[in-house]
Scaffold this active site. Sequence first.
Site, PDB file in Angstrom:
ATOM      1  N   ARG A   1     -24.231  -3.464 -35.932  1.00  0.00           N
ATOM      2  CA  ARG A   1     -23.410  -2.704 -36.879  1.00  0.00           C
ATOM      3  C   ARG A   1     -22.208  -3.544 -37.302  1.00  0.00           C
ATOM      4  O   ARG A   1     -21.749  -4.400 -36.564  1.00  0.00           O
ATOM      5  CB  ARG A   1     -22.959  -1.383 -36.239  1.00  0.00           C
ATOM      6  CG  ARG A   1     -24.160  -0.492 -35.902  1.00  0.00           C
ATOM      7  CD  ARG A   1     -23.753   0.801 -35.239  1.00  0.00           C
ATOM      8  NE  ARG A   1     -22.930   1.650 -36.071  1.00  0.00           N
ATOM      9  CZ  ARG A   1     -23.389   2.493 -36.995  1.00  0.00           C
ATOM     10  NH1 ARG A   1     -24.689   2.587 -37.228  1.00  0.00           N
ATOM     11  NH2 ARG A   1     -22.551   3.249 -37.681  1.00  0.00           N
TER      12      ARG A   1
ATOM     13  N   ASP B   1     -14.871   1.369 -33.363  1.00  0.00           N
ATOM     14  CA  ASP B   1     -15.858   0.363 -33.787  1.00  0.00           C
ATOM     15  C   ASP B   1     -15.288  -0.663 -34.758  1.00  0.00           C
ATOM     16  O   ASP B   1     -15.869  -1.729 -34.936  1.00  0.00           O
ATOM     17  CB  ASP B   1     -17.040   1.051 -34.492  1.00  0.00           C
ATOM     18  CG  ASP B   1     -18.060   1.622 -33.523  1.00  0.00           C
ATOM     19  OD1 ASP B   1     -17.765   1.684 -32.320  1.00  0.00           O
ATOM     20  OD2 ASP B   1     -19.154   2.008 -33.988  1.00  0.00           O
TER      21      ASP B   1
ATOM     22  N   HIS C   1     -27.259  15.880   0.132  1.00  0.00           N
ATOM     23  CA  HIS C   1     -28.668  15.580   0.370  1.00  0.00           C
ATOM     24  C   HIS C   1     -29.513  16.807   0.047  1.00  0.00           C
ATOM     25  O   HIS C   1     -29.161  17.905   0.468  1.00  0.00           O
ATOM     26  CB  HIS C   1     -28.894  15.179   1.830  1.00  0.00           C
ATOM     27  CG  HIS C   1     -30.334  14.966   2.151  1.00  0.00           C
ATOM     28  ND1 HIS C   1     -31.014  13.838   1.759  1.00  0.00           N
ATOM     29  CD2 HIS C   1     -31.235  15.769   2.786  1.00  0.00           C
ATOM     30  CE1 HIS C   1     -32.285  13.933   2.156  1.00  0.00           C
ATOM     31  NE2 HIS C   1     -32.440  15.098   2.783  1.00  0.00           N
TER      32      HIS C   1
HETATM   33  P1  FAD Z   1     -17.255   6.317 -36.542  1.00  0.00           P
HETATM   34  O1  FAD Z   1     -17.867   7.305 -35.634  1.00  0.00           O
HETATM   35  O2  FAD Z   1     -18.154   5.414 -37.305  1.00  0.00           O
HETATM   36  O3  FAD Z   1     -16.358   7.159 -37.565  1.00  0.00           O
HETATM   37  C1  FAD Z   1     -15.690   6.568 -38.624  1.00  0.00           C
HETATM   38  C2  FAD Z   1     -15.414   7.627 -39.681  1.00  0.00           C
HETATM   39  O4  FAD Z   1     -14.544   7.073 -40.657  1.00  0.00           O
HETATM   40  C3  FAD Z   1     -16.659   8.093 -40.429  1.00  0.00           C
HETATM   41  O5  FAD Z   1     -16.662   9.479 -40.562  1.00  0.00           O
HETATM   42  C4  FAD Z   1     -16.523   7.414 -41.802  1.00  0.00           C
HETATM   43  O6  FAD Z   1     -17.127   8.159 -42.838  1.00  0.00           O
HETATM   44  C5  FAD Z   1     -15.018   7.411 -41.944  1.00  0.00           C
HETATM   45  N1  FAD Z   1     -14.501   6.411 -42.894  1.00  0.00           N
HETATM   46  C6  FAD Z   1     -14.803   5.099 -42.981  1.00  0.00           C
HETATM   47  N2  FAD Z   1     -14.063   4.499 -43.939  1.00  0.00           N
HETATM   48  C7  FAD Z   1     -13.283   5.471 -44.467  1.00  0.00           C
HETATM   49  C8  FAD Z   1     -12.299   5.487 -45.487  1.00  0.00           C
HETATM   50  N3  FAD Z   1     -11.953   4.380 -46.143  1.00  0.00           N
HETATM   51  N4  FAD Z   1     -11.697   6.673 -45.785  1.00  0.00           N
HETATM   52  C9  FAD Z   1     -12.026   7.817 -45.125  1.00  0.00           C
HETATM   53  N5  FAD Z   1     -12.943   7.849 -44.153  1.00  0.00           N
HETATM   54  C10 FAD Z   1     -13.554   6.699 -43.817  1.00  0.00           C
HETATM   55  N6  FAD Z   1     -21.978   5.522 -28.463  1.00  0.00           N
HETATM   56  C11 FAD Z   1     -21.903   6.038 -27.223  1.00  0.00           C
HETATM   57  O7  FAD Z   1     -20.870   5.879 -26.573  1.00  0.00           O
HETATM   58  N7  FAD Z   1     -22.936   6.750 -26.680  1.00  0.00           N
HETATM   59  C12 FAD Z   1     -24.089   6.957 -27.352  1.00  0.00           C
HETATM   60  O8  FAD Z   1     -25.000   7.602 -26.841  1.00  0.00           O
HETATM   61  C13 FAD Z   1     -24.208   6.420 -28.659  1.00  0.00           C
HETATM   62  N8  FAD Z   1     -25.329   6.613 -29.374  1.00  0.00           N
HETATM   63  C14 FAD Z   1     -25.413   6.111 -30.648  1.00  0.00           C
HETATM   64  C15 FAD Z   1     -26.600   6.299 -31.349  1.00  0.00           C
HETATM   65  C16 FAD Z   1     -26.720   5.787 -32.632  1.00  0.00           C
HETATM   66  C17 FAD Z   1     -28.004   6.015 -33.392  1.00  0.00           C
HETATM   67  C18 FAD Z   1     -25.620   5.103 -33.228  1.00  0.00           C
HETATM   68  C19 FAD Z   1     -25.712   4.595 -34.640  1.00  0.00           C
HETATM   69  C20 FAD Z   1     -24.444   4.908 -32.531  1.00  0.00           C
HETATM   70  C21 FAD Z   1     -24.326   5.402 -31.222  1.00  0.00           C
HETATM   71  N9  FAD Z   1     -23.187   5.199 -30.460  1.00  0.00           N
HETATM   72  C22 FAD Z   1     -23.107   5.699 -29.190  1.00  0.00           C
HETATM   73  C23 FAD Z   1     -22.025   4.457 -30.996  1.00  0.00           C
HETATM   74  C24 FAD Z   1     -20.963   5.442 -31.485  1.00  0.00           C
HETATM   75  O9  FAD Z   1     -21.525   6.286 -32.452  1.00  0.00           O
HETATM   76  C25 FAD Z   1     -19.790   4.680 -32.078  1.00  0.00           C
HETATM   77  O10 FAD Z   1     -19.312   3.753 -31.128  1.00  0.00           O
HETATM   78  C26 FAD Z   1     -18.675   5.639 -32.436  1.00  0.00           C
HETATM   79  O11 FAD Z   1     -19.113   6.571 -33.389  1.00  0.00           O
HETATM   80  C27 FAD Z   1     -17.465   4.882 -32.994  1.00  0.00           C
HETATM   81  O12 FAD Z   1     -16.471   5.787 -33.316  1.00  0.00           O
HETATM   82  P2  FAD Z   1     -15.393   5.472 -34.446  1.00  0.00           P
HETATM   83  O13 FAD Z   1     -14.499   6.661 -34.481  1.00  0.00           O
HETATM   84  O14 FAD Z   1     -14.811   4.150 -34.236  1.00  0.00           O
HETATM   85  O15 FAD Z   1     -16.214   5.372 -35.808  1.00  0.00           O
HETATM   86  P1  NAI Z   2     -27.428  -4.042 -30.778  1.00  0.00           P
HETATM   87  O1  NAI Z   2     -26.423  -5.085 -30.955  1.00  0.00           O
HETATM   88  O2  NAI Z   2     -27.447  -3.236 -29.542  1.00  0.00           O
HETATM   89  O3  NAI Z   2     -28.887  -4.662 -30.917  1.00  0.00           O
HETATM   90  C1  NAI Z   2     -29.315  -5.347 -32.056  1.00  0.00           C
HETATM   91  C2  NAI Z   2     -30.491  -6.218 -31.664  1.00  0.00           C
HETATM   92  O4  NAI Z   2     -31.078  -6.726 -32.858  1.00  0.00           O
HETATM   93  C3  NAI Z   2     -30.073  -7.408 -30.826  1.00  0.00           C
HETATM   94  O5  NAI Z   2     -30.880  -7.478 -29.675  1.00  0.00           O
HETATM   95  C4  NAI Z   2     -30.291  -8.597 -31.768  1.00  0.00           C
HETATM   96  O6  NAI Z   2     -30.652  -9.777 -31.101  1.00  0.00           O
HETATM   97  C5  NAI Z   2     -31.421  -8.078 -32.647  1.00  0.00           C
HETATM   98  N1  NAI Z   2     -31.502  -8.731 -33.958  1.00  0.00           N
HETATM   99  C6  NAI Z   2     -30.494  -9.072 -34.793  1.00  0.00           C
HETATM  100  N2  NAI Z   2     -30.984  -9.640 -35.929  1.00  0.00           N
HETATM  101  C7  NAI Z   2     -32.339  -9.653 -35.804  1.00  0.00           C
HETATM  102  C8  NAI Z   2     -33.398 -10.082 -36.634  1.00  0.00           C
HETATM  103  N3  NAI Z   2     -33.178 -10.634 -37.833  1.00  0.00           N
HETATM  104  N4  NAI Z   2     -34.670  -9.938 -36.186  1.00  0.00           N
HETATM  105  C9  NAI Z   2     -34.922  -9.385 -34.980  1.00  0.00           C
HETATM  106  N5  NAI Z   2     -33.944  -8.951 -34.137  1.00  0.00           N
HETATM  107  C10 NAI Z   2     -32.676  -9.077 -34.550  1.00  0.00           C
HETATM  108  O7  NAI Z   2     -27.307  -3.132 -32.089  1.00  0.00           O
HETATM  109  P2  NAI Z   2     -27.904  -1.710 -32.445  1.00  0.00           P
HETATM  110  O8  NAI Z   2     -29.101  -1.395 -31.621  1.00  0.00           O
HETATM  111  O9  NAI Z   2     -28.017  -1.712 -33.921  1.00  0.00           O
HETATM  112  O10 NAI Z   2     -26.747  -0.728 -32.008  1.00  0.00           O
HETATM  113  C11 NAI Z   2     -25.417  -0.921 -32.480  1.00  0.00           C
HETATM  114  C12 NAI Z   2     -24.436  -0.454 -31.459  1.00  0.00           C
HETATM  115  O11 NAI Z   2     -24.403   0.963 -31.416  1.00  0.00           O
HETATM  116  C13 NAI Z   2     -24.761  -0.859 -30.032  1.00  0.00           C
HETATM  117  O12 NAI Z   2     -24.350  -2.170 -29.750  1.00  0.00           O
HETATM  118  C14 NAI Z   2     -23.979   0.126 -29.247  1.00  0.00           C
HETATM  119  O13 NAI Z   2     -22.663  -0.335 -29.119  1.00  0.00           O
HETATM  120  C15 NAI Z   2     -24.027   1.373 -30.121  1.00  0.00           C
HETATM  121  N6  NAI Z   2     -25.003   2.309 -29.571  1.00  0.00           N
HETATM  122  C16 NAI Z   2     -24.782   2.809 -28.325  1.00  0.00           C
HETATM  123  C17 NAI Z   2     -25.685   3.664 -27.741  1.00  0.00           C
HETATM  124  C18 NAI Z   2     -25.438   4.151 -26.365  1.00  0.00           C
HETATM  125  O14 NAI Z   2     -24.327   4.010 -25.878  1.00  0.00           O
HETATM  126  N7  NAI Z   2     -26.417   4.729 -25.690  1.00  0.00           N
HETATM  127  C19 NAI Z   2     -26.893   4.101 -28.452  1.00  0.00           C
HETATM  128  C20 NAI Z   2     -27.038   3.479 -29.751  1.00  0.00           C
HETATM  129  C21 NAI Z   2     -26.102   2.640 -30.274  1.00  0.00           C
END
Ligand code: FAD
Ligand code: NAI
Length: 486
Positions: free
Chosen positions: A286, A326, A465
């Site tokens: 990301r 993030d 346990h």
């Molecule tokens: P975000 O959640 O991305 O929020 C940012 C917000 O800012 C959004 O609403 C966006 O629309 C808004 N925004 C952006 N630019 C502007 C602007 N200029 N003006 C107004 N609004 C704006 N993390 C975990 O810890 N556990 C998990 O199980 C987990 N699962 C995940 C599963 C998936 C599929 C994905 C994609 C991510 C997952 N993550 C997980 C990661 C987690 O979602 C992110 O780390 C977290 O959302 C980051 O929070 P944030 O507040 O920094 O940003």
């Molecule tokens: P990621 O960084 O975890 O994994 C991306 C993978 O794609 C890496 O292994 C990388 O080597 C591979 N990759 C990159 N370019 C490629 C290419 N051209 N061809 C093939 N492989 C390639 O990123 P992901 O899965 O997109 O998740 C983003 C972030 O969201 C995570 O790093 C995590 O921080 C957060 N997240 C957290 C979760 C949780 O806490 N359970 C669940 C889902 C997301």
Amino acid sequence: MSEIFDVAVIGAGPGGYVAAIRCAQLGLKTVCIDEWKNAKGRPSLGGTCLNVGCIPSKALLESSENYYRAVHKFSAHGIKSEGTSIDVPVMIARKDKIVTTFTAGISSLFKKNKVTSVHGRGNSLVQEPKDNSWTIGVQDNDKTESVRAKHVILATGSTPRQLSFAPVDNDLILDNAGALALTEIPERLGVIGAGVIGLEMGSVWRRLGSEVTILEAMPGFLMAADEQVAKEAKKVFSKEPGLKIQTGIEIKSIETTKGGVTIKYSDTTGEEQSLEVDKLIVAVGRVPNTTGLGVDQNGLKLDERGFIEVDAVCCTNLPNVYAVGDVVRGPMLAHKASEEGVAVAEMIMAREQGNAHESEGVDFNTVPWVIYTAPEIAWVGKNEQQLKQEGVEYKVGQFPFIANGRARAIGEASGFVKVLADAHSDRVLGIHMIGPYVSELISEAVMAMEFSACSQDIASIIHAHPSLSEVLHEAALGVDNRALHI
Ligand code: FAD
Ligand code: NAI
């Protein structure tokens, strides 16, 4: 808006909404600006995490795991489940309901805490020369307004990294949002990237019956995890019917046809391979959201990877402007974003009171990681490869779930817990887990590390346990070769 707020937060994900609530709790007049709209075009607070991340993915992981258990595991308990089927639209509707409940919950929390919520995109950030306050231009369709505040917290989060040769259309080529919204089970599913999203989303659709192929560029697998955990994960996942993980590949081309996607890639031998799938998920990391923050005008500094540059306590190079979650360095995790949000809110309050208190920032070494696959993977602190690289002398205690009564009773006994402790002081340096419900067990490990515990502190705590937590207890005993049940 004519009023001047104490704090304006841009972004209402777990970094921004938590920061806004904490600011308001402390008595700071707070506004939170967020642009997220749900599939129905309505404002929806909670950012990536609530809308298309943590919460919906866990809802689908739970549904798919229940289905998988019913089809493949119930018979061992004597439960007959022939004819079990899955209604995917119902599963998706359940997930959507959980999401709307939580996103609406944030609106309620904002009202309760008197956080002003403004929908729209923050598209400029300008400092007023008169009083050094900041003005944020907010655009919502054709409506523009400005918001003024003394302090600004940037919490704009991240969006999926795109591959130029695989443009996401969320029809055939999907990002995380598309992968969470499929209404039919694809017979053949391709995933690019064996990272956290690739593994979790791949798990959902595999459990429901898709043939899943995950293509990973790196030669190793789960390289952020402890090597032994990653090896165990690969071993267990490789045994799963319907799941293929290929590492060390290079994508050569991606072509969409009416009914699917053809991926051409080379494998470790350099040989060209071709894969045909019905849907393709692209999950290759990301990128931080910084457009609209007026970087070119106000001089907000970004680092070489495009993240907002901050110090250890989340201050940017601009006065009274902070950034969390993030959009800044460190793990992209919801709990890390929230902790930074709270720390910044408290630092702003202290500064407003002329108090010298400064936040110490979030200690990344005690941020837990969890991957919600089956078995789950979780860790906190350093892994063995990091300790070796740093030349730290350490002791290891390890215990397998197969020797634990509760794990056997549940019927989920693969994996282990490993405790790494300093060879001289016995202080816990890292705890690594793969197995059932380790997403819950990891909290005890985090607590131990936060309190600078020694492995023998964990070993001397009474664990119920039979419980899965006994595996951590035994692993801690194992550091001193005192494990009892192995
Ligand atoms: P975000 O959640 O991305 O929020 C940012 C917000 O800012 C959004 O609403 C966006 O629309 C808004 N925004 C952006 N630019 C502007 C602007 N200029 N003006 C107004 N609004 C704006 N993390 C975990 O810890 N556990 C998990 O199980 C987990 N699962 C995940 C599963 C998936 C599929 C994905 C994609 C991510 C997952 N993550 C997980 C990661 C987690 O979602 C992110 O780390 C977290 O959302 C980051 O929070 P944030 O507040 O920094 O940003
Ligand atoms: P990621 O960084 O975890 O994994 C991306 C993978 O794609 C890496 O292994 C990388 O080597 C591979 N990759 C990159 N370019 C490629 C290419 N051209 N061809 C093939 N492989 C390639 O990123 P992901 O899965 O997109 O998740 C983003 C972030 O969201 C995570 O790093 C995590 O921080 C957060 N997240 C957290 C979760 C949780 O806490 N359970 C669940 C889902 C997301």
